[in-house]
Design an enzyme around this catalytic site. Structure first.
Site, PDB file in Angstrom:
ATOM      1  N   GLY A  69      53.375  44.907  41.939  1.00  0.00           N
ATOM      2  CA  GLY A  69      53.242  44.290  43.250  1.00  0.00           C
ATOM      3  C   GLY A  69      53.231  42.710  42.992  1.00  0.00           C
ATOM      4  N   SER A 196      53.916  48.667  45.436  1.00  0.00           N
ATOM      5  CA  SER A 196      53.618  49.019  43.946  1.00  0.00           C
ATOM      6  C   SER A 196      53.060  50.350  43.794  1.00  0.00           C
ATOM      7  CB  SER A 196      52.358  47.990  43.824  1.00  0.00           C
ATOM      8  OG  SER A 196      51.720  48.342  42.522  1.00  0.00           O
ATOM      9  N   CYS A 319      32.716  38.766  42.284  1.00  0.00           N
ATOM     10  CA  CYS A 319      31.477  38.443  41.470  1.00  0.00           C
ATOM     11  C   CYS A 319      31.766  37.521  40.166  1.00  0.00           C
ATOM     12  CB  CYS A 319      30.632  39.531  41.105  1.00  0.00           C
ATOM     13  SG  CYS A 319      30.143  40.572  42.542  1.00  0.00           S
TER      14      CYS A 319
HETATM   15  N1  PLP Z   1      49.241  42.923  47.026  1.00  0.00           N
HETATM   16  C1  PLP Z   1      48.171  43.422  47.211  1.00  0.00           C
HETATM   17  C2  PLP Z   1      47.795  43.437  48.942  1.00  0.00           C
HETATM   18  C3  PLP Z   1      47.316  44.008  46.428  1.00  0.00           C
HETATM   19  O1  PLP Z   1      46.188  44.669  46.967  1.00  0.00           O
HETATM   20  C4  PLP Z   1      47.538  44.155  45.129  1.00  0.00           C
HETATM   21  C5  PLP Z   1      46.838  44.735  44.157  1.00  0.00           C
HETATM   22  O2  PLP Z   1      45.777  44.605  44.432  1.00  0.00           O
HETATM   23  C6  PLP Z   1      48.824  43.416  44.823  1.00  0.00           C
HETATM   24  C7  PLP Z   1      49.640  42.682  45.607  1.00  0.00           C
HETATM   25  C8  PLP Z   1      49.312  43.098  43.141  1.00  0.00           C
HETATM   26  O3  PLP Z   1      49.804  44.604  42.702  1.00  0.00           O
HETATM   27  P1  PLP Z   1      49.872  44.904  41.339  1.00  0.00           P
HETATM   28  O4  PLP Z   1      48.453  45.368  40.929  1.00  0.00           O
HETATM   29  O5  PLP Z   1      50.792  46.016  41.412  1.00  0.00           O
HETATM   30  O6  PLP Z   1      50.598  43.742  40.458  1.00  0.00           O
END
Ligand code: PLP
Length: 384
Positions: A69, A196, A319
């Protein structure tokens, strides 16, 4: 056995995805090779592309596989800047992968505020785009579909109407929404949309960006011309196959996924009776997510207390060095001190009612112990 209620951090890999990864690993082959093994690997990748396209109702030809993502978000933002955007409007809810990429992009960044319920403020957006300066290029707006902390589902289709009227580019981070609610990227009006694998039961390290006709994607990685020249490098075939299989399984489970809200809400009721406050309760939310804050019971104490009882959740606050940093999302919602006292509980495809119950018992016990400890110094004071 511990109870895993942190699916928004990462979801356990679905058996269908495990099997698809194992099949691809056993098969081998480079999708760029023209011989039989290469053609077979290519067929696997293109099948997975169809599956991921179906997840977001997009044409398969518009799906670009990435390393997750984070990279999908970066591809969208950096493409918009390469296409001439000079000012990025980013909602206060966005994940760091959007916020930090925007800040590093070398252009102006403006924050789109949110309401107390954690919903992006569309009146602000309409007013802001209504007085857009042409010198800032085409307006670019990043608004996620569902928030990772609160689960609040954003009014993306309405935002798209506003952005489109200003001839802008709307990027939708659908990483947390993928496989949890039905997504039609075109009906939503997203110009780019990211997902993702590991948030819906696929492996970590693989994601995708889909794009519509109004977005121009730039080349992310130079190399062998993979992903239609947008991202060079031999494809992560096992990961992509796992992603495709997880997407199909998640789509098939969409209806049953919504039933998670029953266990989630029963848990929330028990916590509320002990003084907790549900974040974003008045807004539509993902069925699996509960962000709940308890006055004077900091996030780290709650997470540690639950961990000791074998229940795994995450802090609604970050944290570091033993200090609790209030969640920027909850702070943007105007939650003040409560922002440092929140936990996020998130279930998923393998969660059952017993899991929510076990959390409720463990949390009530930890909360009771904490309340007793807080009373103690006062009692000692009286004796002295
Ligand atoms: N966008 C959101 C809303 C997420 O919650 C996350 C991961 O926590 C990401 C992007 C990033 O995705 P990735 O872990 O596949 O890089």
């Amino acid at each position: 056995m511990s109870i895993y209620l942190d699916h928004n951090a990462t979801t356990p890999v679905r058996p269908e995805a495990c099997a698809a990864v194992a099949r691809a690993l056993a098969m081998g082959g480079n999708p760029s090779s023209v011989h039989a093994a290469g053609r077979a690997a290519r067929a696997l990748v293109e099948h997975a592309r169809d599956e991921v396209a179906a997840l977001v109702a997009a044409p398969a030809s518009t799906v670009v596989f990435t390393s997750g993502g984070t990279e999908a978000n970066a591809l969208a933002l950096e493409s918009a800047v390469a296409a001439g955007a000079r000012r990025l409007v980013v909602s206060a809810l966005e994940h760091d992968s959007v916020q930090e990429t925007a800040r590093a992009a070398g252009v102006a960044v403006e924050v789109l505020p949110v309401t107390a319920d954690g919903v992006a403020d569309l009146a602000w957006l309409a007013e802001r785009l209504g007085r857009w300066d042409a010198a800032d290029g085409r307006p670019f707006v990043a608004m996620m579909l569902a928030n990772n902390e609160t689960g609040v589902i954003q009014p993306v289709a309405q935002a798209a109407g506003i952005v489109r009227a200003a001839d802008g580019w709307l990027h939708v981070d659908a990483v947390q929404a993928g496989g949890k609610i039905a997504i039609d990227s075109r009906a939503l009006g997203a110009d780019t949309l990211s997902v993702s694998a590991h948030k819906l039961g696929g492996p970590q390290g693989v994601g995708a960006l889909t794009f519509g006709p109004r977005a121009t994607l730039s080349r992310r990685q130079h190399g062998g011309g993979q992903e239609r020249g947008r991202r060079g490098g031999t494809e992560n075939v096992p990961g992509i196959c796992g992603f495709g299989a997880a997407a199909t399984a998640a789509l098939g489970d969409l209806e049953s996924f919504q039933r998670l809200a029953d266990g989630r809400d029963a848990l929330a009721a028990r916590m509320k009776a002990a003084g907790a406050v549900v974040m974003g309760e008045g807004a539509p939310r993902l069925a699996n997510t509960l962000c709940v804050a308890t006055p004077e019971f900091t996030s780290d104490l709650q997470v540690m207390g639950l961990d000791l009882a074998g229940v795994l959740v995450s802090a609604g606050a970050a944290c570091s060095s033993g200090k609790v940093k209030a969640s920027p999302v909850l702070t943007a919602m105007g939650q003040g001190e409560l922002a440092a006292c929140a936990i996020r509980v998130s279930g998923g495809w393998n969660t059952d009612d017993g899991d929510w119950n076990r959390l409720a018992e463990a949390w009530l016990e930890a909360h009771g112990r904490h309340a007793a400890r807080r009373r103690q110094p006062a009692a000692l004071g009286v004796q002295a």
